[in-house]
Motif scaffolding. Structure first.
Motif, PDB file in Angstrom:
ATOM      1  N   GLU A  96     -37.597 -12.892  11.786  1.00  0.00           N
ATOM      2  CA  GLU A  96     -36.501 -12.832  10.838  1.00  0.00           C
ATOM      3  C   GLU A  96     -35.982 -14.220  10.491  1.00  0.00           C
ATOM      4  OE1 GLU A  96     -35.405 -10.327   9.147  1.00  0.00           O
ATOM      5  OE2 GLU A  96     -36.806  -8.957  10.075  1.00  0.00           O
ATOM      6  N   ARG A 333     -45.553  -6.843  11.230  1.00  0.00           N
ATOM      7  CA  ARG A 333     -44.691  -7.910  10.734  1.00  0.00           C
ATOM      8  C   ARG A 333     -45.495  -9.197  10.677  1.00  0.00           C
ATOM      9  NH1 ARG A 333     -39.197  -8.423  13.961  1.00  0.00           N
ATOM     10  NH2 ARG A 333     -40.668  -8.848  15.648  1.00  0.00           N
ATOM     11  N   ALA A 337     -49.533  -8.686   8.236  1.00  0.00           N
ATOM     12  CA  ALA A 337     -48.989  -7.333   8.295  1.00  0.00           C
ATOM     13  C   ALA A 337     -49.806  -6.323   7.502  1.00  0.00           C
ATOM     14  CB  ALA A 337     -47.546  -7.336   7.794  1.00  0.00           C
ATOM     15  N   ILE A 459     -44.334  -9.530   5.855  1.00  0.00           N
ATOM     16  CA  ILE A 459     -43.307  -8.538   6.165  1.00  0.00           C
ATOM     17  C   ILE A 459     -42.398  -9.057   7.279  1.00  0.00           C
ATOM     18  CG2 ILE A 459     -42.857  -6.180   6.930  1.00  0.00           C
ATOM     19  CD1 ILE A 459     -44.170  -6.369   4.191  1.00  0.00           C
ATOM     20  N   ARG A 460     -41.094  -9.063   7.020  1.00  0.00           N
ATOM     21  CA  ARG A 460     -40.117  -9.511   8.014  1.00  0.00           C
ATOM     22  C   ARG A 460     -39.441  -8.347   8.727  1.00  0.00           C
ATOM     23  NH1 ARG A 460     -40.249 -12.861   3.883  1.00  0.00           N
ATOM     24  NH2 ARG A 460     -40.372 -15.104   4.267  1.00  0.00           N
ATOM     25  N   SER A 461     -39.325  -7.219   8.041  1.00  0.00           N
ATOM     26  CA  SER A 461     -38.640  -6.071   8.624  1.00  0.00           C
ATOM     27  C   SER A 461     -39.487  -4.816   8.436  1.00  0.00           C
ATOM     28  CB  SER A 461     -37.263  -5.876   7.964  1.00  0.00           C
ATOM     29  OG  SER A 461     -36.673  -4.665   8.383  1.00  0.00           O
ATOM     30  N   VAL A 462     -39.901  -4.218   9.544  1.00  0.00           N
ATOM     31  CA  VAL A 462     -40.681  -2.981   9.467  1.00  0.00           C
ATOM     32  C   VAL A 462     -39.826  -1.858   8.905  1.00  0.00           C
ATOM     33  CG1 VAL A 462     -41.987  -1.288  10.807  1.00  0.00           C
ATOM     34  CG2 VAL A 462     -42.166  -3.722  11.358  1.00  0.00           C
ATOM     35  N   PRO A 465     -39.218  -2.966   4.510  1.00  0.00           N
ATOM     36  CA  PRO A 465     -40.180  -3.925   3.966  1.00  0.00           C
ATOM     37  C   PRO A 465     -39.911  -4.297   2.510  1.00  0.00           C
ATOM     38  CG  PRO A 465     -41.153  -1.741   4.077  1.00  0.00           C
ATOM     39  CD  PRO A 465     -39.820  -1.642   4.753  1.00  0.00           C
TER      40      PRO A 465
END
Length: 643
Positions: A96, A333, A337, A459-462, A465
């Motif tokens: 993040e 992530r 990803a 991708i930073r947040s599952v 996204p």
């Protein structure tokens, strides 16, 4: 006395032997310089400072005074993985807080590519009588003589990503080539005294902790020399550049000439695919189908019909063999990803996946190249060839247990890999498979029409996204072009050298801070720019292509030989700009020459195709999961030939 005389005679015998050995060694060295090095090039080494070696290389064909000073930095791994595995692991835990630019490399591939290009130069004749193919072949032979003997003595026989794999250490080399008396060099002449092959000298005492700083410093020093830009440009031309129009031609050819190995007899599934191919080729005309932007497609009628048939017919069998974490598991992530999201979604899919392999049109090999490299690679004990051998053993396992691989030679099997090494690890034992790869370099084995490109989605947040999608309207984008990122590869330093702080409407920057404010500023630049520069890193791919689409900024792809995602169906020239690497000096003029109405149309196209590049936790029609699956389906259908 007798003992003393005997001792003296023995000493004389040993001295004679030593002199004989020295004489033979000198003869071998002379013969090597005469025959192994073209034109009789010789080299000498002198110490410049404790962290570098200056090598003087002369060429008797040129004037006696023509000498070039070449500074070679050899960064040693000193027990750390030179592909930044440790840094990758740290950043995965803090994803993040990372910048979108964080692109992981495999063994600093592009610096090592320079080594190969220099090695190939040994075989290039000063006259123009030989063809390009003959020159490259000759260069490869000399590279084997010089490179293996003198440069990479600990190298294995396998080639990955265009470099030779080194078991113990992987060199990262940057060349700072000085000009003689400041005169300009002919950028097209490889016999200029700016271009000479080097022998790499290992500097074991160089500290691993300072290697990145020294690397950037060397880039800075190198780019202060105008001839260096020309040098890299000339080196790059040894890898023949394929334009977007040539790629279009290759795609058309692939639709005519099948890549598939014909089975001895057509199965029920083969006949279904042949029937689908006929329907697609004779698709009824549609102009503006709901949910699709016709201008962004090569042939909207054929795509619509193909997609409908895929939804109705396609069945995939996922092999159960293989243990985690290499099989059936991948990270969702970070930079790789895409392979994780596809694996997760296909294995949980009930619409396309079947339990009975006899009902399948396609067979998915559920391994993650990223996890394979992470789990098994140890530069002290394994090399990349052994990782490929690991995959061969897996293929042998499924081929022995099932009849499907042997029936078609693997042409109805597919794999998905975003790691840089995936292309090389699968180029031999899985060469017949449909390979879905982020590293889609047409100059390094990527087959247009058989293989297909996997988009690099950072991708930073599952859980979310699709965070921060969208951008400003065309009238609210005052910045002409934007780029920011780390100096990965040879191209980005050149981009900054020409355009950093040169024009007020060109925001061409280096690395931006990775804190929250830095990430916000990066996104705002993209959302407020007309064109977003997608410059290659160590390899041809970059997450900026998809990022540009996320933020509705027209992508400007500067990466020779890169096959863009969903190339089989999308008309990329309708919503993006392709600029050859050699044209970086003309970047601003090229962009300014695009009429405003054309820019507005391209920006609209970017907004319309955005839906095809999005991951959803539950796949939706026309999203990235379905588009990747369609690309594999499309490739397999058009491989089919009737008897």
């Amino acid at each position: 006395m007798e003992t003393s005389a005997l001792f003296q005679r023995l000493c004389l015998v040993e001295i004679r032997r030593l002199l004989m050995v020295i004489g033979v060694a000198i003869i071998v060295i002379i013969l090597f310089q005469c025959f192994a090095l073209p034109y009789g090039k010789g080299w000498s080494v002198s110490s410049a400072d404790e962290d570098s070696v200056v090598m003087l290389i002369s060429n008797p064909i040129l004037s006696n005074s023509s000498k070039s000073s070449i500074r070679v930095f050899h960064i040693m791994t000193n027990g750390s993985d030179s592909s930044d595995l440790g840094e990758e692991a740290r950043d995965e835990d803090e994803i993040e807080n990372t910048d979108a630019d964080y692109e992981l490399s495999s063994n600093k591939i592009e610096q090592n590519d320079v080594l190969l290009k220099l090695g190939e130069m040994l075989g290039k004749s000063t006259d123009n009588t030989s063809s390009q193919e003959k020159s490259i072949e000759t260069g490869s032979k000399h590279l084997k003589q010089v490179g293996e003997t003198e440069i990479l003595e600990a190298t294995t026989s396998s080639t990955f990503g265009g470099i030779q794999s080194n078991v113990g250490t992987v060199p990262s080399v940057l060349l700072g080539i000085s000009k003689k008396n400041g005169e300009n060099r002919d950028r097209d002449s490889i016999t200029s005294d700016s271009f000479f092959p080097t022998k790499v000298i290992s500097l074991d005492h160089m500290e691993t902790q300072t290697k990145n700083a020294e690397l950037l410093q060397t880039i800075s020093v190198t780019l202060n020399n105008n001839s260096t830009r020309d040098s890299i440009s000339t080196l790059k031309r040894w890898e023949q550049s394929t334009s977007i129009s040539q790629m279009n031609s290759l795609l058309l050819q692939s639709l005519v000439y099948s890549h598939s190995m014909k089975p001895r007899r057509l199965s029920v599934r083969d006949r279904e695919l042949l029937s689908a191919k006929l329907e697609i080729e004779n698709a009824p005309r549609v102009d503006n189908p709901p949910g699709l932007y016709a201008s962004a497609f090569r042939n909207i009628s054929m795509f619509k019909r193909s997609y409908e048939l895929m939804e109705r017919m396609l069945k995939v069998y996922v092999y159960k063999e293989g243990e985690k974490p290499i099989f059936h598991q991948s990270k969702m992530r970070g930079i790789y990803a895409s392979e994780g999201w596809f694996m997760k979604l296909i294995e949980g899919n009930k619409k396309f996946v079947v339990r009975d392999p006899r009902k399948a049109h396609l067979f998915y090999l559920p391994f993650s190249p990223h996890m394979l490299r992470t789990a098994l690679f140890d530069h002290n004990s394994l090399n990349q060839k052994e990782l490929a051998e690991f995959l061969k053993n897996y293929v042998d396992l499924v081929a022995k247990k099932y009849s499907f691989w042997n029936r078609t030679g693997g042409t109805d099997h597919f794999l998905v890999g975003c790691h840089d090494w995936a292309s090389q690890m699968t180029r031999h034992h899985m060469r017949n498979c449909i390979r879905v790869l982020c590293n889609s370099n047409v100059a390094k084995g990527f087959k247009i029409g058989k293989d297909t490109t996997l988009p690099v989605t950072y991708i930073r947040s599952v859980e979310n996204p699709l965070k921060e999608l969208g951008g400003k309207s065309p009238s609210e984008r005052p910045i002409l072009a934007f780029f920011a990122g780390n100096m990965h590869g040879y191209l980005r330093p050149i981009l900054l050298e020409y355009w950093e702080n040169k024009e007020p409407d060109m925001k061409i920057l280096g690395p931006m801070s990775r804190d929250i404010a830095g990430k916000r500023r990066y996104r705002e630049y993209m959302k407020r720019s007309k064109y977003c520069i997608c410059a290659r890193g160590y390899e041809v791919h970059t997450p900026r292509v998809v990022e540009s689409i996320f933020y509705e900024c027209v992508p400007v792809i500067i990466s020779d030989n890169y096959v863009p995602p969903l190339f089989e169906v999308l008309n990329w020239e309708a919503f993006s700009v392709f600029i050859q690497e050699k044209d970086i000096p003309n970047l601003r003029n090229i962009l300014l020459s695009i009429p405003q109405e054309k820019y507005v149309a391209m920006q609209l196209g970017v907004k319309k195709v955005q839906q095809h590049f999005l991951w959803h936790k539950k796949p939706v029609k026309y999203d990235l999961f379905h588009m990747i699956l369609h690309s594999v389906w499309h490739s397999r259908v058009f491989q089919m030939e009737s008897k």
